[in-house]
Design an enzyme around this catalytic site. Sequence first.
Site, PDB file in Angstrom:
ATOM      1  N   CYS A 140       0.809  -1.214   0.000  1.00 34.13           N
ATOM      2  CA  CYS A 140       0.000   0.000   0.000  1.00 34.13           C
ATOM      3  C   CYS A 140       0.849   1.273   0.000  1.00 34.13           C
ATOM      4  CB  CYS A 140      -0.962  -0.004   1.181  1.00 34.13           C
ATOM      5  SG  CYS A 140      -0.157  -0.045   2.787  1.00 34.13           S
ATOM      6  N   CYS A 161       5.273  48.471   3.710  1.00 33.20           N
ATOM      7  CA  CYS A 161       4.916  49.446   2.675  1.00 33.20           C
ATOM      8  C   CYS A 161       4.915  48.882   1.263  1.00 33.20           C
ATOM      9  CB  CYS A 161       5.866  50.643   2.734  1.00 33.20           C
ATOM     10  SG  CYS A 161       7.568  50.224   2.233  1.00 33.20           S
ATOM     11  N   CYS A 180      11.616  51.027   6.612  1.00 34.97           N
ATOM     12  CA  CYS A 180      10.733  50.337   7.568  1.00 34.97           C
ATOM     13  C   CYS A 180      11.534  49.497   8.545  1.00 34.97           C
ATOM     14  CB  CYS A 180       9.732  49.464   6.822  1.00 34.97           C
ATOM     15  SG  CYS A 180       8.512  50.399   5.853  1.00 34.97           S
ATOM     16  N   HIS A 183      12.514  48.457  14.141  1.00 34.75           N
ATOM     17  CA  HIS A 183      13.463  48.015  15.164  1.00 34.75           C
ATOM     18  C   HIS A 183      13.956  49.157  16.057  1.00 34.75           C
ATOM     19  CE1 HIS A 183      13.685  44.540  12.346  1.00 34.75           C
ATOM     20  NE2 HIS A 183      13.722  43.877  13.495  1.00 34.75           N
ATOM     21  N   HIS A 206      16.433  42.587  18.439  1.00 32.82           N
ATOM     22  CA  HIS A 206      16.341  41.762  17.225  1.00 32.82           C
ATOM     23  C   HIS A 206      17.589  41.887  16.362  1.00 32.82           C
ATOM     24  CE1 HIS A 206      11.645  41.420  17.192  1.00 32.82           C
ATOM     25  NE2 HIS A 206      12.172  41.156  18.369  1.00 32.82           N
ATOM     26  N   HIS A 217      -1.555   1.681   7.432  1.00 31.31           N
ATOM     27  CA  HIS A 217      -2.057   1.406   6.077  1.00 31.31           C
ATOM     28  C   HIS A 217      -2.180   2.734   5.332  1.00 31.31           C
ATOM     29  CE1 HIS A 217      -4.102  -0.439   2.780  1.00 31.31           C
ATOM     30  NE2 HIS A 217      -5.207   0.265   2.978  1.00 31.31           N
TER      31      HIS A 217
END
Length: 903
Positions: A530, A741, A770, A775, A783, A818
Amino acid sequence: MSGAHEQIRKRRPPKTFLISTDIKVRDQLEGTISLQRGFICQEQDLDRKGDSPWVKVLDNDFMGKIERRVLIDVPTDLTGLLEAVRDPEARLKLLSKNQNTQLASLPSDSPLWVQIGQQDELAEAELKYIGPLTRGSSAVYFGVQLKGSAVGRGKSNGTYKGQRLFTCPEACALFVPASHIRPRQWSSSSEGHQRPREREHRSSNGHHSSNGPQNHVRGPRVCFPLDDKVCAGEVVFCGPLPGRASSGMYVGAILDTPDGSWDGTYKGEKLCHIPSVLYGALVSVNKVSLGKKSSRTVLKVALPPVTKSVPVSPPASAPKIALMPPIKPALKSPPLPLPKPAQKPGLPPPPPLPPPKPQGLIAGQQQHTNGTHGPASPLTAPGNGDDAAENGEAGSGSNLEVGSMVEVNDPPLFGVIRWIGWINGISEPVAGIELEQELSAGTDGSYLGERHFRCPANKGLFVKLRNCRRDSRFPAPEMPVNQVERCNSIAFAEWGSERVEEHTPPVEGDEARELYQGWKKGIQGHLNSCYLDATLFSLFSCCSSADCVLFWPTDPKTDQSSSQAQDLLRCDIVNPLRRYGYVCASKTMALRRLLEAANSDMGFTNQEKDPEEFLNKLFQLLRVEPLLKIRSMSQQPQECHLYQLFPPALTPSPSSPEALSPVNSPIPLSSASSMRVASVQTLLESSFLHSGLKFVEAPSCLLLLMPRFGKDFKMFDAILPTLSLDITDLLDDTLRQCTICQAVAEWECLQCYDDVDITPGHLKQYCKTCNVQVHSHRKRASHSPVKIGVPGEQWTGPLHCTRQRMSLFAVTCIETSHYVSFVKNGPLDTDWLFFDSMADREGGENGFNIPQVKACPEVGRYLSLSEEELSRVDPSSLREAARRLLCDSYMCLYHSPELSLYK
């Protein structure tokens, strides 16, 4: 008025009785007839009064008078239960049990222990059906679905002689009498009020509660070897270990003696309650034997070898371990095997016996998965080498089993094997034989007070199985059918399919549904195939995006195996499938043979595999270019054919707390109204993002493996196969839009992925401006955004570009080992087909699997839901097809039709 009374009296159902003791009755035609205790009989003349009612014995159709004093009344509600029980002794035992009246009223899905196999092994099961098996019958049987490691040892998928009584996977259903079942108890009272379906659902998703997971049982008494002794105890856990389902079943027990060292946990997870570490033990089920409450002694006595010499009486001090109980008078001619005299003083003691072989649970069972399976191999004698075969004795290939006609001793005694099993103190299998003639030293099927089968007095004999030979008066039976070769036999001719040379593109919509739908459609399954059937049907039945592998350039002179495999795949499997809607098992077996030869792996023709292994080996054999090219940020591009998704390590978001729950703190279904759901889009993005991966180029065909560890442990209650998979932001060296944007993005930030203020759960990339603004916030000061490449010249202003999307065209699912397929056969939401290569079966072990394809338009409406909408769906409301698609997905297949043209 008297006529009315007469009519009422005649409508009274006839009484049913069991015979309480062995008796002999006189018949005018047959003479003296022996009636065995436990035989079932039915009152025939309702008008007859007196001490000897006129009855019909259902076991042998005898009709006559039997004294009322030897008859036991059977309550009306037990009549049907006892009729289904064939063993007379078992009927008496069932009649005496207090809980027997409750068996017929057990609710559906009740957890049970069921006896299977020749040694009355106990297996986990769930109740699915109670009632007669054929129309007009009053015998009540129990239809059960086998669970755990017993999966694959059943006889059908819920059908009996062509009639569907309930539905379950192939080779998982058994129909048994009441004597073969017992309710499975739970050790925790807190679990007792839960429905069995809830318990099983929680266990299948890998969530164990310390108060009582599914495998917590108060099972039978068992014994097993531990260090240098055999210990006994009571089962409190039976099942696979967390995260190690493939390693088999284990048994946890509370010992009778302080010889243990287990506290009931495994890798920090509570499996059961053990009152003291000194009384706990965890062992493989293969080492466990069913034991009695008194079986606490250490087995230290060795069995002397059996000889064929003249009878010798053992000394009184010799241990009573001979295979014939020493309670009969001296043997008469012909001589029988007897133990040698006890060892002489001064000789070293015999070595300790190996641990006794398991007599119950699931010991000795073969592991069968991936669809239909043959029955478990009969218990045979250990191989005696060529000498055994030469002398006609039971060797490893003789396949002696219960029902075999055999002979023992010389001159021979003839009989039929009625029982094969293990006896404490005997280190090898023992056969219980019913002899043709009485023997003064024979028994009635009992050995040392324990009954193993039933036969007339003085006709039962117990000998080591290896000392049995086939009855030489009859020709040897035919050898077992080679199932690998069977699909090439003449018997398979009516199931054959044609070869199609010319290229045949797939059809879709109503045309595809008309081509495929019905029985004997799709790819016929055979011998654990199968995994291959479902994968090939998913790839090629309604989609041409993988057709590049059918035409990849090969040189028959330099690479004959690749060319042969490609021709076979194209002309014997894919083209016939698309033209006639059916391919027989002999074609796929030919491909399995080529895979086996190319990989020196003998398992490809008869063992279970998974689609991942099959596709990797197939593409290697065809020498095709890898479908995927993926690059990490620090390494060279890697090539592969499939990609394994990993679960997201995310913090819950307000928008969809259940969908993004971390897997180490799951929300139990019993205490939450929603399912834990993840979409393929979310899984792919998080897998790539947290691993630092990008597609080097957009793939034309993308095969994604779902995050799933073993057949019993799933990371999510449901995985939503995203219909249109957006991979734009996962491509390397391509223009991407700023999340804020829509200008050209130059920076990407991993830490922003979970930010609840900026579309949580989505990839974040920013333009230069941006990126600085996002940030500059104190929440994101820590970050570390990463610079991404921008192809071409400098871009200014908004970026308007087409998103790169891939369409879902198939899903391969696995349930109880199966594999089945869901295939999209057209553009409409309702254009879905379901395929099972082993949906039904014609004939027994040497029969044929019948494949089936059916339309399942209902799954379309679930695939259009969002993660949050699906998480609020009541799981119990899911229909069978939708449940399998959402809860049991193994691999999702995507394609880009436009890019496929270039391949």
